[in-house]
Design an enzyme around this catalytic site. Structure first.
Site, PDB file in Angstrom:
ATOM      1  CG  HIS A 183      -2.220  -0.665   0.933  1.00 14.24           C
ATOM      2  ND1 HIS A 183      -3.006  -1.210   1.898  1.00 14.24           N
ATOM      3  CD2 HIS A 183      -2.865  -0.862  -0.227  1.00 14.24           C
ATOM      4  CE1 HIS A 183      -4.081  -1.722   1.349  1.00 14.24           C
ATOM      5  NE2 HIS A 183      -4.008  -1.547   0.050  1.00 14.24           N
ATOM      6  NE  ARG A 326      -8.616  -8.108 -17.278  1.00 14.04           N
ATOM      7  CZ  ARG A 326      -7.327  -8.234 -17.023  1.00 14.04           C
ATOM      8  NH1 ARG A 326      -6.477  -8.532 -17.990  1.00 14.04           N
ATOM      9  NH2 ARG A 326      -6.865  -8.035 -15.813  1.00 14.04           N
ATOM     10  CD  GLU A 425      -5.200 -12.795 -20.792  1.00 13.00           C
ATOM     11  OE1 GLU A 425      -4.297 -12.230 -20.164  1.00 13.00           O
ATOM     12  OE2 GLU A 425      -6.392 -12.758 -20.453  1.00 13.00           O
ATOM     13  CG  ASN A 448       1.364  -8.154 -18.553  1.00 11.12           C
ATOM     14  OD1 ASN A 448       2.229  -7.657 -19.260  1.00 11.12           O
ATOM     15  ND2 ASN A 448       0.519  -7.436 -17.846  1.00 11.12           N
ATOM     16  CG  ASP A 449      -1.592 -13.839 -18.202  1.00  9.70           C
ATOM     17  OD1 ASP A 449      -0.836 -14.358 -17.360  1.00  9.70           O
ATOM     18  OD2 ASP A 449      -2.609 -13.201 -17.898  1.00  9.70           O
ATOM     19  NE  ARG A 459       1.613 -11.863 -14.884  1.00  6.44           N
ATOM     20  CZ  ARG A 459       0.480 -11.272 -15.284  1.00  6.44           C
ATOM     21  NH1 ARG A 459      -0.304 -11.866 -16.163  1.00  6.44           N
ATOM     22  NH2 ARG A 459       0.147 -10.097 -14.853  1.00  6.44           N
ATOM     23  CB  CYS A 496      -4.039  -4.007 -22.487  1.00  5.31           C
ATOM     24  SG  CYS A 496      -4.684  -5.685 -22.392  1.00  5.31           S
TER      25      CYS A 496
HETATM   26  C1  PEP Z   1      -1.878  -9.451 -19.664  1.00  5.36           C
HETATM   27  O1  PEP Z   1      -1.934 -10.638 -19.355  1.00  5.36           O
HETATM   28  O2  PEP Z   1      -1.065  -8.989 -20.485  1.00  5.36           O
HETATM   29  C2  PEP Z   1      -2.797  -8.481 -19.043  1.00  5.36           C
HETATM   30  C3  PEP Z   1      -2.857  -7.240 -19.464  1.00  5.36           C
HETATM   31  O3  PEP Z   1      -3.555  -8.899 -18.014  1.00  5.36           O
HETATM   32  P1  PEP Z   1      -3.067  -9.085 -16.500  1.00  5.36           P
HETATM   33  O4  PEP Z   1      -1.715  -8.454 -16.352  1.00  5.36           O
HETATM   34  O5  PEP Z   1      -4.113  -8.423 -15.666  1.00  5.36           O
HETATM   35  O6  PEP Z   1      -3.046 -10.570 -16.384  1.00  5.36           O
HETATM   36 MG    MG Z   2      -3.618 -11.488 -18.268  1.00  5.89          MG
END
Ligand code: PEP
Ligand code: MG
Length: 563
Positions: A183, A326, A425, A448-449, A459, A496
């Site tokens: 936080h 989302r 993803e 990211n995924d 990750r 994203c």
């Molecule tokens: C992703 O997986 O790239 C994504 C934007 O979603 P999150 O980071 O919330 O899994």
């Molecule tokens: Mg994701």
């Protein structure tokens, strides 16, 4: 020199103020008048509530949310009955009973795997400290009363500390403990105060009055540096401010490459307050609203009305600009303890996101209903996460249609032109993206995924993080394929994942034809500046060359010349 975790960027130069917390001597006594002890508890609870509400009145939105969580702890019937039970069964004085219960609760959270939930133990300790001080009849230190501008040095900064901070008086803060998602770190970023957390034992190495320099991006603190060091950092700070000022001029400009290719730069947000911030940073839309934060930090699911208010607020802030919201993406590293989901061997490959929503339809329907109701207040686009097959899109759309029919029956309006898209993803979705593209209005690539699933690299796992690489040629080929397939079907393709705001990837993504880049608000203006300086035609050639390269290392070295 001390090294910690950079939590909020910016250079801070100034005198230290070491925040010393009072150490209370909590004794354990056997008590006869148990009702008296319970009375003391009730009094301390009431006083603590008053104090938190008073701080809350002066706080911003983010702080209010955190302080709300504190009020919930103070009103938690389980906490109160646990303490009372202990007083009764062990004939224990209230201070000792409270200490036991707080320790028990905090350790439950601390033992959770999820970083975010772990950090919630800090809330319990923060509230607990306030309760205890009130039991002892002592006052908490008030940061609002600082006399000169200082750098706060503390073991940990609690949400009630930050809520009292005045930006004029606090140049920055550094702490012994905490991580990037603690936080204190979230608050520092939200208040735009430079901060470093997780420095280990900085409170033991700094005294009030010491001169400090620190850089929130590097995570480095210098104690009593020499004159030349001070001069160097002052110059750096000035340069940083000048650059920021220069970038601010781009807030209202479009994102168009040197040769006229226009793209959209959106922001990734977690709550309405982030939407305001993204506005100030020149976002052309919201490319990802992670709604799971609405479900976290509480003890039950958010109601339709609560969700409706949050979505409406974001849509209104953004006006005509697109807002991609989302649907719930829970699971993996994001837990919801109150849902009692079973423990899994591989949570990232398990029961999560759309998989939960298609099974627990009531949860999904409540969210879709709130989204549809909010849709009349702006330019809403709905996005499903973790799609791995066409069936899932069809099933989710069926639920969406059902919710639309319910609304019609109830005579409740919703927008007639809501785009519905999916996150790409999971490699399976990328591979059949030509077919998926025919049934949705847009794609947003979640790198990211996508990186973790393509390369089989968790990750969250530090040990193998060297393998988690966006330059991996397999990942880049998949991204390119998704963009091409989307375009062939006539839909727009965005991204994203974090990679969308990475200056090393932007030239490649621009060249591949990505239409929308969504990133954290702070990256938008630098990205706009970069794209305005690039030629799309040249980047197309660069992207083609990159797609022929066989190793991540070669690609990364090659692309550096365009950054
Ligand atoms: C992703 O997986 O790239 C994504 C934007 O979603 P999150 O980071 O919330 O899994
Ligand atoms: Mg994701």
């Amino acid at each position: 020199m001390f090294k910690g975790i950079g939590a909020s960027s910016g250079i801070a130069i100034g005198k230290a103020f070491v925040l010393e917390k009072e150490i209370l001597n909590i004794q354990r006594n056997t008590i006869e008048n148990l009702e008296n002890e319970k009375g003391k508890l009730q009094k301390a609870l009431a006083l603590s509530k008053q104090q938190v509400e008073a701080i809350q009145n002066k706080s911003d939105e983010e702080q209010k949310n955190i302080l709300n969580a504190h009020l919930m702890i103070l009103e938690d019937p389980e906490l109160i009955s646990n303490v009372e039970e202990k007083i009764t069964s062990e004939k224990l004085n209230v201070e000792a009973a409270l200490e036991d219960v707080l320790n028990m609760l905090a350790s439950i959270f601390e033992s959770m795997e999820d970083e975010y939930m772990k950090e919630r133990a800090a809330d319990i300790r923060d509230v607990g400290e306030r309760l205890m001080m009130n039991l002892f009849g002592k006052e908490m230190l008030n940061l609002a009363e600082l006399e000169e501008a200082v750098i706060i040095v503390a073991h940990d900064i609690t949400p009630s500390d930050t809520a009292q901070m005045d930006k004029e008086k606090v140049i920055g803060f550094i702490t012994d403990i905490g991580g990037r998602t603690s936080h204190s770190a979230i608050m520092a970023r939200s208040m735009e105060i430079p901060a470093i957390v997780g420095l280990g034992s900085i409170t033991e190495n700094v005294k009030t009055g010491d001169f400090l320099i620190f850089d929130g991006s590097e995570g480095i603190v210098m104690v009593n540096p020499n004159q030349s060091m001070i001069a160097e950092y002052e110059a750096r700070k000035e340069k940083e401010m000048a650059e920021k000022k220069e970038l601010r001029k781009l807030v209202n400009s479009d994102t168009i490459s040197r040769d006229g290719r226009r793209v959209e730069l959106g922001a990734n947000i977690g709550n309405p307050k982030d939407a305001k911030k993204s506005n100030e940073n020149g976002a052309e839309g919201i490319g990802l609203y992670r709604t799971e934060f609405l479900y976290m930090d509480r003890t039950s699911l958010p109601t339709e009305e609560e969700q409706f208010q949050a979505y409406k607020e974001v849509l209104e802030i953004m006006g005509e600009r697109p807002v991609v919201i989302r649907t719930l993406d829970i699971g993996g590293d994001k837990e919801l303890p109150y849902m009692n989901l079973p423990r899994e061997m591989n949570p990232f490959l398990g029961y999560r996101a759309i998989r939960i929503c298609l099974e627990e339809k009531d949860i999904f329907k409540t969210q879709l209903r709130a989204l549809l109701r909010a849709s009349i207040y702006g330019n809403l686009k709905i996005m499903y996460p973790m799609i791995s097959s066409l069936e899932e899109i069809r099933q989710a759309n069926e639920v969406l249609e059902e919710v639309k029919r319910d609304l019609e029956k109830d005579n409740i309006g919703y927008s007639s032109h809501i785009e519905v898209g999916i996150m790409i993803e999971i490699p399976a979705a990328a591979i059949i993206s030509d077919m998926l593209a025919k049934e949705v209005d847009f794609f947003s690539i979640g790198t990211n995924d996508l990186i973790q699933y393509t390369t089989a690299v968790d990750r969250m796992n530090e040990k193998i993080s060297y393998l988690y690489n966006p330059f991996n040629p397999a990942v880049l080929r998949l991204i390119n394929m998704v963009i091409k397939n989307g375009h062939e079907a006539g839909i727009w393709v965005g991204m994203c994942g974090e990679v969308a705001g990475d200056p090393r990837l932007i030239p490649i993504l621009l060249g591949m034809g990505l239409d929308e880049f969504s990133m954290s608000a702070g990256s938008i203006l630098p990205a706009r500046k970069q794209i305005q300086g690039l030629s799309y035609e040249e980047m197309k050639e660069i992207a083609d060359k990159v797609l022929e390269m066989a190793t991540a290392d070669t690609i990364e070295k090659f692309i550096t010349q365009y950054v």
